[in-house]
Design an enzyme around this catalytic site. Sequence first.
Site, mmCIF file in Angstrom:
data_model
loop_
_atom_site.group_PDB
_atom_site.id
_atom_site.type_symbol
_atom_site.label_atom_id
_atom_site.label_comp_id
_atom_site.label_asym_id
_atom_site.label_seq_id
_atom_site.Cartn_x
_atom_site.Cartn_y
_atom_site.Cartn_z
ATOM 1 N N GLU A 1 -35.128 122.530 2.312
ATOM 2 C CA GLU A 1 -35.966 122.997 3.441
ATOM 3 C C GLU A 1 -37.087 123.897 2.921
ATOM 4 O OE1 GLU A 1 -34.132 123.752 7.635
ATOM 5 O OE2 GLU A 1 -34.877 125.699 6.979
ATOM 6 N N GLU B 1 -37.537 136.420 7.274
ATOM 7 C CA GLU B 1 -37.388 135.077 6.674
ATOM 8 C C GLU B 1 -38.674 134.512 6.049
ATOM 9 O OE1 GLU B 1 -36.167 135.982 9.599
ATOM 10 O OE2 GLU B 1 -34.041 135.480 9.677
ATOM 11 N N HIS C 1 -31.460 134.270 19.311
ATOM 12 C CA HIS C 1 -30.903 135.270 18.399
ATOM 13 C C HIS C 1 -31.926 135.938 17.498
ATOM 14 C CE1 HIS C 1 -31.162 132.972 14.578
ATOM 15 N NE2 HIS C 1 -31.145 131.942 15.381
ATOM 16 N N HIS D 1 -24.981 134.523 20.506
ATOM 17 C CA HIS D 1 -24.879 134.823 19.079
ATOM 18 C C HIS D 1 -24.031 136.085 18.881
ATOM 19 C CE1 HIS D 1 -26.389 135.612 14.977
ATOM 20 N NE2 HIS D 1 -26.591 134.310 14.957
ATOM 21 N N ARG E 1 -34.280 138.166 15.499
ATOM 22 C CA ARG E 1 -34.357 139.615 15.314
ATOM 23 C C ARG E 1 -35.636 140.195 15.943
ATOM 24 N NH1 ARG E 1 -32.243 142.945 11.171
ATOM 25 N NH2 ARG E 1 -31.127 141.177 10.358
ATOM 26 N N ASP F 1 -33.965 130.220 4.379
ATOM 27 C CA ASP F 1 -34.723 131.460 4.229
ATOM 28 C C ASP F 1 -33.934 132.729 4.546
ATOM 29 O OD1 ASP F 1 -34.378 131.117 6.923
ATOM 30 O OD2 ASP F 1 -36.433 130.470 7.311
HETATM 31 N N1 UDP Z 1 -24.789 125.872 16.519
HETATM 32 C C1 UDP Z 1 -23.406 125.786 16.667
HETATM 33 N N2 UDP Z 1 -22.797 126.502 17.674
HETATM 34 C C2 UDP Z 1 -23.500 127.296 18.539
HETATM 35 C C3 UDP Z 1 -24.912 127.399 18.360
HETATM 36 C C4 UDP Z 1 -25.511 126.662 17.352
HETATM 37 O O1 UDP Z 1 -22.731 125.081 15.909
HETATM 38 O O2 UDP Z 1 -22.890 127.919 19.426
HETATM 39 C C5 UDP Z 1 -25.442 125.132 15.416
HETATM 40 C C6 UDP Z 1 -26.568 124.201 15.834
HETATM 41 O O3 UDP Z 1 -26.112 122.864 15.940
HETATM 42 C C7 UDP Z 1 -27.606 124.338 14.712
HETATM 43 C C8 UDP Z 1 -27.297 125.676 14.075
HETATM 44 O O4 UDP Z 1 -26.038 126.107 14.584
HETATM 45 O O5 UDP Z 1 -27.453 123.340 13.729
HETATM 46 C C9 UDP Z 1 -28.381 126.675 14.415
HETATM 47 O O6 UDP Z 1 -28.005 127.931 14.004
HETATM 48 P P1 UDP Z 1 -28.803 129.251 14.383
HETATM 49 O O7 UDP Z 1 -29.485 129.072 15.688
HETATM 50 O O8 UDP Z 1 -27.827 130.358 14.240
HETATM 51 O O9 UDP Z 1 -29.830 129.438 13.186
HETATM 52 P P2 UDP Z 1 -31.291 128.889 12.910
HETATM 53 O O10 UDP Z 1 -31.276 127.415 13.028
HETATM 54 O O11 UDP Z 1 -32.226 129.561 13.859
HETATM 55 O O12 UDP Z 1 -31.548 129.317 11.497
#
Ligand code: UDP
Length: 383
Positions: free
Chosen positions: A117, A131, A217, A250, A219, A95
Amino acid sequence: MKKISFVFGTRPELIKVAPLIKACQKHVDIFNLNLISTGQHKELLNNLYKWFDFEANINLEIMQFNQSPSQVIANILQKLDEAIKDSDLIIVQGDTATAYTGAMAGFLHKIPIAHLEAGLRTNNIYNPFPEEMLRRQISQIACLNFAPTETAAQNLKQENIKENVFVVGNTVIDSLKDTIDKLDNLEKNNQLTEFINLPFELKELEQKKKLILITMHRRESLGEEHKQVARALKRVSQEHTNLLLIFPIHPNPSVREAIEPILQNCPNIKLIEPLDYITFCFVLKKAHILITDSGGLQEEGCSLGKPTLILRKTTERPEAIEAGNAKLVGTNEEDVYINFSALLKDKELYSQMSKPSNTFGNGNSAELILNEIKKFFSNNLTI
Ligand code: UDP
């Protein structure tokens, strides 16, 4: 030969499209893969390319300092025009602005879109923002909708999206299982230190401390809400000195600005740069509790049976709560403090929340998606 364009740009997108890219790469006789990175999280993608062993062949490099979401979308859309040319199918995930523009660019060229997804909803267009609206728009455009769960498929049905909806699990579990297997092998062969990049000694994790993994992280919670969470974490860390809180921050500078002044001098809190994916999975595997607003982490936590406190008011992943692994705690200082403390003190609660669940899939989603894509081409379906 069918040309499939994958459009991705953020860390979670690459983690989630990688298993399908790898599965498609085994069919070079039928697929010509065009891997397009928009560059939304450019600096976070490099370690992932290395781990998954492929790279984008087109980099759009769209990021500029201080861009608004509309500038990001305009920028990507314009540059995608050329990059997606002649595609027979475009695959987008999730998203983000990247996923939305990938779908929109395809639509404007009448190229079919597959959405990974699909069907996640909070039913609040401002949470998560932007999103929720972006994924709703993608569902209107996509001709193949890969829903991770039955609930997500039902959400699509309610919006009258009924055809070509496939419940396949989430590819994040494919990546996680594969990576955990590789980590187990490395550990067995005493090779872990060659692959794990922690900014402190590995033995600090092994001193029988309970490891708490935190990410934040979103927003919608920038600023005061992040400060409230940070204050709660500080209080708990002072009361429980046997904990080690690991908090990869982040890259968004606003997250750092809110958190650092509150947490930087706490002896048992490690504020660190984002971890590469393998190291992150290693810490995840060892974690006692997850505290997060990340979508991917809710899915990963559920699969590994890690009690997860969700720093949000709503979630588009109710399955994690239904499975008993996760609880919505929001971002209010007192709520985070009370729920975090309870999980540390109440053994019964902890054990209830630590049962692994396959609600987000078994690790075979990419294979299921690939089969549907092959059928789509062999039936010569058009839009
Ligand atoms: N992740 C990573 N390193 C980090 C933090 C998260 O590789 O320092 C990975 C984690 O395994 C997950 C993904 O990043 O699969 C999550 O990303 P994020 O939280 O940025 O985005 P969201 O899932 O909320 O879209």
